[in-house]
Design an enzyme around this catalytic site. Structure first.
Site, PDB file in Angstrom:
ATOM      1  N   ASN A 165      11.890   3.037  -0.083  1.00 43.71           N
ATOM      2  CA  ASN A 165      11.106   2.612   1.348  1.00 43.71           C
ATOM      3  C   ASN A 165       9.616   3.385   1.292  1.00 43.71           C
ATOM      4  O   ASN A 165       8.908   2.680   1.309  1.00 43.71           O
ATOM      5  CB  ASN A 165      11.930   3.269   2.598  1.00 43.71           C
ATOM      6  N   ASP A 166       9.829   4.619   1.064  1.00 48.50           N
ATOM      7  CA  ASP A 166       8.261   5.233   1.226  1.00 48.50           C
ATOM      8  C   ASP A 166       7.360   4.911   0.164  1.00 48.50           C
ATOM      9  O   ASP A 166       6.218   4.713   0.184  1.00 48.50           O
ATOM     10  CB  ASP A 166       8.702   6.722   1.237  1.00 48.50           C
ATOM     11  N   VAL A 167       7.932   4.891  -1.184  1.00 54.18           N
ATOM     12  CA  VAL A 167       7.202   4.579  -2.390  1.00 54.18           C
ATOM     13  C   VAL A 167       6.774   3.128  -2.523  1.00 54.18           C
ATOM     14  O   VAL A 167       5.827   2.847  -3.216  1.00 54.18           O
ATOM     15  CB  VAL A 167       7.993   4.833  -3.543  1.00 54.18           C
TER      16      VAL A 167
END
Lengths: 105, 459
Positions: free
Chosen positions: B385-387
């Site tokens: 998600n964050d990447v």
């Protein structure tokens, strides 16, 4: 005083060596490198053994033995877990390498 | 006085540690390097018994055996996904051991009237920093194990409490250097523990790996200081090596995440961080079933897979590898895009995929693949998600702002395999989920992956 300078020299030179050996490592290896350095500082175990071995009361002995126990966990666990990671890293790579070796032969 | 042959033995062990570190920094030499380090450590542990007459040898050896068994067992049993917290734990116990050794040394001070101030200073340093490392590592462990919230924990007045505790700890250090006292040392250790907790609480989940590395460097320095106090060259050299390399590693990791170390530690305190929207949004998203996604993948020419921690938690790496094999068999060009901090710590995803025997050549690092997303027909984001969160580029103030990301948003189609709309580890919403090019495939990653695999096979 002179002796303190000798120790300071050890410290400064070791710091330079420490920075130098990991200065160009790729992010792929950050996890095993962190866990490997983690294992190395488990060498505090020998310090713990020295203080536990010279303890002169039950109280200090117990504290010393706790230190020995914790340090041994750090050292043994650190090296084993690093090896486990690197074993998987090496696996497919080594086969690939031996294959190319085979081709060359 | 330490016999000469033992001092030479320590020197040999120190050289082995340097070679071990050097080996660890290259993929081909890493395993042998680590083994060399282990051999040196065992060798040093044996010869210390010959350094001087030691009492209580039986209980000491028993404690070593129990500790070794516990450490090795933990290291053998742990799942690769839980690696970061285990490293944190090992680091913490090492710091704790150093602090205890220093306390015992302090206890000896009254027997020698002529303790040099610098020896005393090294001792108090070890007590305080060892305590910080121990408590900080335990909080890190709790965050990674999700025993507590992974988001920054701050309360009003935290900077004041932290600053106050820091000043008191310094004052206690000075007190001990001037007038050595075991009880003040114990109080200092307690302050060290408190400082460790206060230091790590405000650090957000995504930044935790940097903190582990920093605490690792701290422990290294305490070991170096113990080496000076105990007049043991091996401890000094090994501790300094770890302190220096750990500090550099911390900076390198922070750079890979686009952060500064100071910002990592104190960013949340400054209030600049938005702390993220914790609640899942109810904005509309487009979702599809596994069969639709299977068609999308099977008829693509170029597919890029972005694996994340969720993939490993669901233990779906093996099924994913099978899916990639089947797709490759159909002539689809497939690569894995590996973000440097994919997983829970830098390099973690490489370890996790290596475990699933994904060939090393299919793993492409971020800088090499970022230009290729434009040509990709489908990007399959599995448990990450964050990447891929564009907020890292577009939203100043987001906890991940400035972190380099994978340019998944440039692909023609994006498929997210997700369990729910819950935000990622950094605790912020991902705008990419609401992009018109994005399709969501809800469900457990392993379950969805098997359905996807069967879907592609059936085509």
């Amino acid at each position: 005083m002179d002796e303190s300078i000798v120790w300071l020299t050890f410290f400064v030179l070791s710091a330079f060596v420490g920075v130098e050996v990991v200065s160009k490592v790729s992010s792929t290896l950050h996890t095993p490198l962190m866990s490997g350095t983690n294992a190395i500082h488990g060498i505090i175990l020998i310090g713990a053994i020295l203080v536990a071995g010279t303890a002169d009361s039950t109280g200090t002995l117990i504290v010393g033995l706790v230190a020995v126990l914790l340090a041994a966990i750090n050292m043994a666990g650190g090296f084993v877990v690093t090896d486990r990671m690197l074993e998987m890293f090496g696996g497919p790579k080594r086969t690939a390498k031996s294959e190319t070796d085979g081709d060359a032969a | 006085m330490t016999p000469t042959w033992i001092q030479l033995g320590y020197l040999a062990a120190a050289v082995c540690f340097i070679l071990a570190l050097k080996g660890l920094s290259g993929p081909r030499t890493a395993r042998n390097g680590n083994l060399l380090g282990a051999v040196a450590a065992v060798f040093a542990t044996v010869i210390v018994f010959f350094q001087q007459d030691l009492d209580h040898q039986v209980p000491i050896i028993a404690a070593i055996l129990v500790g070794t068994a516990a450490g090795a067992l933990g290291a053998r049993r742990v799942q690769m996904t839980q690696m970061p917290q285990l490293v944190a734990l090992f680091n913490g116990v090492g710091g704790g051991a150093a602090a205890l050794v220093a306390l015992l040394e302090l206890n000896e001070f009254h027997e020698h009237a002529d303790v040099e101030w610098f020896t005393a200073a090294a001792t108090v340093f070890t007590i305080a920093v060892g305590g910080i490392s121990f408590a900080g590592s335990l909080v890190t462990f709790a965050k990674l194990q999700e025993l507590m919230t992974t988001r920054p924990v701050i309360f009003p007045g935290l900077p004041v409490v932290f600053g106050g505790a820091f000043v008191v700890a310094i004052a206690l250090c000075v007190w001990i250097v001037v007038e050595p006292s075991l009880w003040v040392g114990v109080i200092l250790a307690l302050f060290g523990l408190a400082l460790g907790v206060l230091l790590v609480l405000p650090v957000g989940g995504a930044d935790v790996p940097i903190v582990i590395s920093l605490l690792n460097a701290f422990t290294g320095l305490t070991v170096a200081a113990s080496g000076y106090v105990l007049q043991n060259t091996l401890l000094l050299v090994a501790g300094t090596l770890v302190g220096a390399s750990g500090t550099l590693l911390t900076i390198l990791m922070a750079k890979a995440m686009g952060r500064s170390v100071v910002n990592t530690l104190f960013g949340a305190l400054r209030g600049g961080s938005t702390l993220g929207a914790a609640t899942a949004s109810d904005r509309p998203v487009r979702s599809a079933g596994p069969d639709d996604v299977a068609i999308l993948l099977a008829y693509a020419q170029r597919v890029i897979i972005v694996p994340g921690y969720g993939l490993a938690v669901a233990q779906a790496q093996h099924t994913l590898r099978e899916l990639v094999d089947v797709l490759a068999g159909r002539g689809v060009e497939v690569d894995y895009a590996i973000h440097p901090v994919a997983g829970r710590m830098p390099g973690h995803m490489n370890v996790l995929l290596a475990e699933a025997q994904v060939p090393y050549e299919q793993l492409v690092e971020m800088d090499d693949i970022n230009g290729e997303f434009k040509q990709a027909d489908v990007v399959l984001v599995v448990g990450a998600n964050d990447v891929v969160n564009p907020a890292a580029k577009t939203t100043p103030g987001a906890p991940i702002y400035g972190m380099p990301i994978l340019n998944a948003d440039e692909a023609k189609q994006i498929v997210f395999m997700k369990r729910s709309m819950r935000p990622g580890f950094a605790g912020i919403e991902n705008e990419l989920l609401f992009d018109p090019k994005t399709t969501l495939l809800f469900g457990d990653a392993k379950d969805s992956m098997s359905k996807l695999l069967n879907g592609v096979k059936a085509l």
